[in-house]
Design a protein around this motif. Structure first.
Motif, PDB file in Angstrom:
ATOM      1  N   VAL A   1      -1.302  -4.865   0.886  1.00 45.74           N
ATOM      2  CA  VAL A   1      -1.508  -3.781  -0.075  1.00 45.74           C
ATOM      3  C   VAL A   1      -0.629  -2.587   0.272  1.00 45.74           C
ATOM      4  CG1 VAL A   1      -3.197  -2.029  -0.826  1.00 45.74           C
ATOM      5  CG2 VAL A   1      -3.809  -4.447  -0.854  1.00 45.74           C
ATOM      6  N   GLN A   2      -0.541  -2.261   1.548  1.00 39.06           N
ATOM      7  CA  GLN A   2       0.318  -1.146   1.968  1.00 39.06           C
ATOM      8  C   GLN A   2       1.770  -1.387   1.559  1.00 39.06           C
ATOM      9  OE1 GLN A   2      -0.159   1.263   5.090  1.00 39.06           O
ATOM     10  NE2 GLN A   2      -2.293   1.475   4.501  1.00 39.06           N
ATOM     11  N   SER A   3       2.190  -2.642   1.589  1.00 39.71           N
ATOM     12  CA  SER A   3       3.582  -2.964   1.268  1.00 39.71           C
ATOM     13  C   SER A   3       3.883  -2.899  -0.228  1.00 39.71           C
ATOM     14  CB  SER A   3       3.948  -4.344   1.822  1.00 39.71           C
ATOM     15  OG  SER A   3       3.377  -5.371   1.042  1.00 39.71           O
ATOM     16  N   ILE A   4       2.862  -2.990  -1.086  1.00 40.11           N
ATOM     17  CA  ILE A   4       3.103  -3.000  -2.540  1.00 40.11           C
ATOM     18  C   ILE A   4       2.544  -1.768  -3.247  1.00 40.11           C
ATOM     19  CG2 ILE A   4       3.337  -5.509  -2.785  1.00 40.11           C
ATOM     20  CD1 ILE A   4       0.119  -4.260  -3.916  1.00 40.11           C
ATOM     21  N   ALA A   5       1.886  -0.882  -2.526  1.00 42.67           N
ATOM     22  CA  ALA A   5       1.226   0.279  -3.143  1.00 42.67           C
ATOM     23  C   ALA A   5       2.198   1.151  -3.930  1.00 42.67           C
ATOM     24  CB  ALA A   5       0.497   1.104  -2.089  1.00 42.67           C
ATOM     25  N   ASP A   6       3.346   1.460  -3.370  1.00 41.51           N
ATOM     26  CA  ASP A   6       4.304   2.316  -4.075  1.00 41.51           C
ATOM     27  C   ASP A   6       4.785   1.674  -5.372  1.00 41.51           C
ATOM     28  OD1 ASP A   6       4.097   4.287  -2.152  1.00 41.51           O
ATOM     29  OD2 ASP A   6       5.923   3.680  -1.092  1.00 41.51           O
ATOM     30  N   ALA A   7       5.043   0.385  -5.342  1.00 44.35           N
ATOM     31  CA  ALA A   7       5.512  -0.313  -6.549  1.00 44.35           C
ATOM     32  C   ALA A   7       4.436  -0.303  -7.639  1.00 44.35           C
ATOM     33  CB  ALA A   7       5.899  -1.758  -6.213  1.00 44.35           C
ATOM     34  N   LEU A   8       3.173  -0.494  -7.249  1.00 46.19           N
ATOM     35  CA  LEU A   8       2.087  -0.482  -8.240  1.00 46.19           C
ATOM     36  C   LEU A   8       1.894   0.899  -8.855  1.00 46.19           C
ATOM     37  CD1 LEU A   8      -0.723  -2.660  -6.612  1.00 46.19           C
ATOM     38  CD2 LEU A   8       0.762  -3.268  -8.521  1.00 46.19           C
ATOM     39  N   GLN A   9       2.116   1.944  -8.075  1.00 49.14           N
ATOM     40  CA  GLN A   9       1.856   3.305  -8.544  1.00 49.14           C
ATOM     41  C   GLN A   9       3.044   3.950  -9.253  1.00 49.14           C
ATOM     42  OE1 GLN A   9      -0.951   5.486  -5.624  1.00 49.14           O
ATOM     43  NE2 GLN A   9       0.297   4.134  -4.352  1.00 49.14           N
ATOM     44  N   ALA A  10       4.210   3.367  -9.174  1.00 47.55           N
ATOM     45  CA  ALA A  10       5.424   4.002  -9.691  1.00 47.55           C
ATOM     46  C   ALA A  10       5.528   4.083 -11.215  1.00 47.55           C
ATOM     47  CB  ALA A  10       6.655   3.298  -9.119  1.00 47.55           C
ATOM     48  N   PRO A  11       5.176   3.052 -11.971  1.00 49.80           N
ATOM     49  CA  PRO A  11       5.413   3.113 -13.418  1.00 49.80           C
ATOM     50  C   PRO A  11       4.663   4.268 -14.099  1.00 49.80           C
ATOM     51  CG  PRO A  11       5.071   0.852 -12.740  1.00 49.80           C
ATOM     52  CD  PRO A  11       4.715   1.721 -11.560  1.00 49.80           C
TER      53      PRO A  11
END
Length: 131
Positions: free
Chosen positions: A39-49
């Motif tokens: 989750v830490q590795s994908i959090a920024d990608a999920l929150q960016a759009p």
């Protein structure tokens, strides 16, 4: 339409009800730490759009299923469709999430005005701050 009072303006500028996608997730056996690391590795990608208004996660306070709940909040159904239609988001939720969890259940909810304490009042206030 009363729901328009607490709905939002989607990226297409139409007023719609607030939409939540609720993911109920069970960790794999003895896999919570690995899941949280992922989750830490994908959090920024999920929150960016920009279509995503809010992303929140909760762990179950009791040793019961679901172990975790993740809420994706959008201003409109169209924003949700755009968000989940993005290639990078689709890869995460359709390909990677199933390999990092044991069970996944998804619910799609529209905010109602039945109860107004906090939820609707906060939503209305948040939208009054927007142009």
């Amino acid at each position: 339409m009363l729901w328009a009072l607490f709905g939002g303006r989607g990226t297409n500028e139409r007023i719609s009800p607030v939409i939540k996608y609720v993911y109920e997730i069970d960790y794999p056996p003895r896999g919570k730490d690995k899941y949280l690391e992922w989750v830490q590795s994908i959090a920024d990608a999920l929150q960016a759009p920009p279509e995503l208004r809010r992303l929140a996660s909760y762990d179950n306070a009791y040793p019961a299923t679901p172990h975790r709940v993740v809420e994706f909040t959008f201003d409109s159904p169209q924003d949700a469709t755009t968000y989940f239609g993005r290639k990078e988001i689709g890869l995460i939720v359709q390909s990677e999430l199933p390999t990092h969890s044991a069970n996944i259940r998804i619910k799609v909810l529209a905010l109602r005005d039945d109860y107004i304490k906090g939820t609707v009042a906060e939503t209305v206030a948040a939208h009054q701050d927007q142009p």
